[in-house]
Design a protein around this motif. Sequence first.
Motif, PDB file in Angstrom:
ATOM      1  N   TRP A   1       0.272  25.423  -2.513  1.00  0.00           N
ATOM      2  CA  TRP A   1       0.878  24.859  -1.305  1.00  0.00           C
ATOM      3  C   TRP A   1       0.407  23.431  -1.109  1.00  0.00           C
ATOM      4  O   TRP A   1       1.190  22.527  -0.789  1.00  0.00           O
ATOM      5  CB  TRP A   1       0.494  25.714  -0.094  1.00  0.00           C
ATOM      6  N   TRP A   2      -0.926  23.215  -1.298  1.00  0.00           N
ATOM      7  CA  TRP A   2      -1.472  21.881  -1.123  1.00  0.00           C
ATOM      8  C   TRP A   2      -0.904  20.908  -2.148  1.00  0.00           C
ATOM      9  O   TRP A   2      -0.587  19.759  -1.825  1.00  0.00           O
ATOM     10  CB  TRP A   2      -3.003  21.924  -1.197  1.00  0.00           C
TER      11      TRP A   2
ATOM     12  N   LEU B   1       8.886  19.062   4.259  1.00  0.00           N
ATOM     13  CA  LEU B   1       7.497  18.992   4.730  1.00  0.00           C
ATOM     14  C   LEU B   1       7.341  19.819   6.003  1.00  0.00           C
ATOM     15  O   LEU B   1       6.411  20.631   6.129  1.00  0.00           O
ATOM     16  CB  LEU B   1       7.146  17.521   4.992  1.00  0.00           C
ATOM     17  N   CYS B   2       8.289  19.652   6.934  1.00  0.00           N
ATOM     18  CA  CYS B   2       8.245  20.413   8.188  1.00  0.00           C
ATOM     19  C   CYS B   2       8.349  21.908   7.913  1.00  0.00           C
ATOM     20  O   CYS B   2       7.610  22.719   8.497  1.00  0.00           O
ATOM     21  CB  CYS B   2       9.389  20.005   9.122  1.00  0.00           C
TER      22      CYS B   2
ATOM     23  N   LEU C   1       5.071  23.191   6.534  1.00  0.00           N
ATOM     24  CA  LEU C   1       4.043  23.252   7.578  1.00  0.00           C
ATOM     25  C   LEU C   1       4.299  24.436   8.505  1.00  0.00           C
ATOM     26  O   LEU C   1       3.374  25.169   8.866  1.00  0.00           O
ATOM     27  CB  LEU C   1       4.019  21.942   8.363  1.00  0.00           C
ATOM     28  N   THR C   2       5.572  24.616   8.885  1.00  0.00           N
ATOM     29  CA  THR C   2       5.933  25.728   9.775  1.00  0.00           C
ATOM     30  C   THR C   2       5.572  27.060   9.126  1.00  0.00           C
ATOM     31  O   THR C   2       4.965  27.937   9.753  1.00  0.00           O
ATOM     32  CB  THR C   2       7.441  25.720  10.087  1.00  0.00           C
TER      33      THR C   2
ATOM     34  N   THR D   1       2.715  20.176  -1.178  1.00  0.00           N
ATOM     35  CA  THR D   1       2.797  19.284  -0.014  1.00  0.00           C
ATOM     36  C   THR D   1       2.398  17.857  -0.388  1.00  0.00           C
ATOM     37  O   THR D   1       3.037  16.894   0.054  1.00  0.00           O
ATOM     38  CB  THR D   1       1.889  19.793   1.109  1.00  0.00           C
TER      39      THR D   1
ATOM     40  N   PHE E   1       3.374  27.605   6.861  1.00  0.00           N
ATOM     41  CA  PHE E   1       1.921  27.709   6.767  1.00  0.00           C
ATOM     42  C   PHE E   1       1.343  28.205   8.088  1.00  0.00           C
ATOM     43  O   PHE E   1       0.518  29.132   8.120  1.00  0.00           O
ATOM     44  CB  PHE E   1       1.345  26.342   6.386  1.00  0.00           C
TER      45      PHE E   1
END
Lengths: 262, 279
Positions: free
Chosen positions: A133-134, A210-211, A214-215, A137, A217
């Motif tokens: 994930w990192w 990206l959003c 993040l959501t 991103t 996550f």
Amino acid sequence: MDWGALHTILGGVNKHSTSIGKIWLTVLFIFRIMILVVAAERVWGDEQDDFICNTLQPGCKNVCYDHFFPISHIRLWALQLIFVSTPALLVAMHVAYRRHEKKRQFRKGDQKCEYKDIEEIRRQRFRIEGSLWWTYTSSIFFRLVFEAVFMYAFYFMYDGFRMPRLMKCNAWPCPNTVDCFVSRPTEKTVFTIFMIAVSSICILLNVAELCYLLTKFFLRRSKKAGNPKHHPNHENKEETKQNEMNELISDSCQNTVIGFSG
Amino acid sequence: MNWAGLYTVLSGVNRHSTSIGRIWLSVIFIFRIMVLVVAAESVWGDEKSAFTCNTQQPGCNSVCYDHFFPISHIRLWALQLILVTTPALLVAMHVAYQQHQEKKLLVLTGHADPKHMEEVKKQKIRISGSLWWTYVCSVVFRLLFEAVFMYIFYMLYPGYQMVRLVKCEAYPCPNTVDCFISRPTEKTIFTVFMLVTSSICIVLNMAELVYLVVRACARRGQHNSNPPSGKGSFYGHKLSSEYKQNEINQLLTEQDGSLKDMLRRNPGLQEKGDRCSAC
């Protein structure tokens, strides 16, 4: 090594992307790279040959062209596309590394390994969680940064996105001020605006992705926080598998020693 | 044979490289070869036709171009990239040789079925023993070629910057003549870009060299403090190249005796025996 090879390399990354990522990749290849290759390169093909200055002074045309076009639009777009598509390779490397680990685990003869054969490991699609994930991103973040930097460089170098018909030049060795005429200015303006528009769409897609990540996550984290005692074969799959692997490695060491002494 | 062909050849080497080696290969192909092909070649495309001298004297243009550009940047970069990527083929040859030895061993031990042969081909070979030396040599050669070309570049085109105007007085130009170069700023940008990627590749090669040396020293230290190889599975131990080399040597010395025995007991194998060089 050309755009086709880049397409092959990035096609592999596609499997592990989110749906927005796949749309982004399609937009990149069809509306940017393909347009660059089949159309834009022809429009800019005669940019220097047909750049005419109203003078017979040798060298004036070269100098004026160099003054007004420090780097051609085409080359700038080519560099932009190369830089923007490369962060996806970070993800590809991470996935390849994970796959390599799983193959190693499989080859050690792990009894609890859930794969039937190497082929299944090769075909498996990894979920975007944990360290992947990192990496993912970060790659999106770098894409955004590169897109923004190149759009700014474009705007800074060409004072807006419009191609004028006439440029007035007085660089040496041009005598006084000389009129220089750009070839196909309207067509170039059309393509410049098109490429800028598609670049903006790509930026929007990257921001949306990206959003979305993040959501996802935060949702996953709140689910984990709200449900501490969970079945091991759901969110804690990664940690459980790592524990199993560690157990097996320490077991196999013992067995090997016994095997040698026995 | 073009850049795509080179890509195919070198992708195979990728499998036996370290992680730094793979990053280096990606940087070479994407940031150097690809940029060269899709961008730089078109910038230098009209370098001679748009090289203009302020004279009508026939031949002056050609002579001045030749004087200031003994070899074009593009050709220098192409040569550099070919020479820098080729040492990796040493590693590929060594790996192929090792795989050939393994296949011979499998044939001698009677495991010459297609499944085992395929496994030998697909197996990733560890960088240890003589392969380590080959790999290190290839990295050293890469570094050497990069450095030599950067030096040649600096000698031929001091400062890495492309000027707009050069003054030429070679025969047959009358007196001193002003000559104007086409797209000097764009050329400077790409020269600096290629220089930066070249430096990144040099740094990656040095890092890989340091990594290999440190790994070899660590392995040697481990070997000295832990002689029996009790680490890893039995299968993993079997795959270590020193163990395999010992097995091969043993089998080759026993070969004479065992093959002759085998042939005496099984006359049908005589045909295969005839092909054996040790008999």
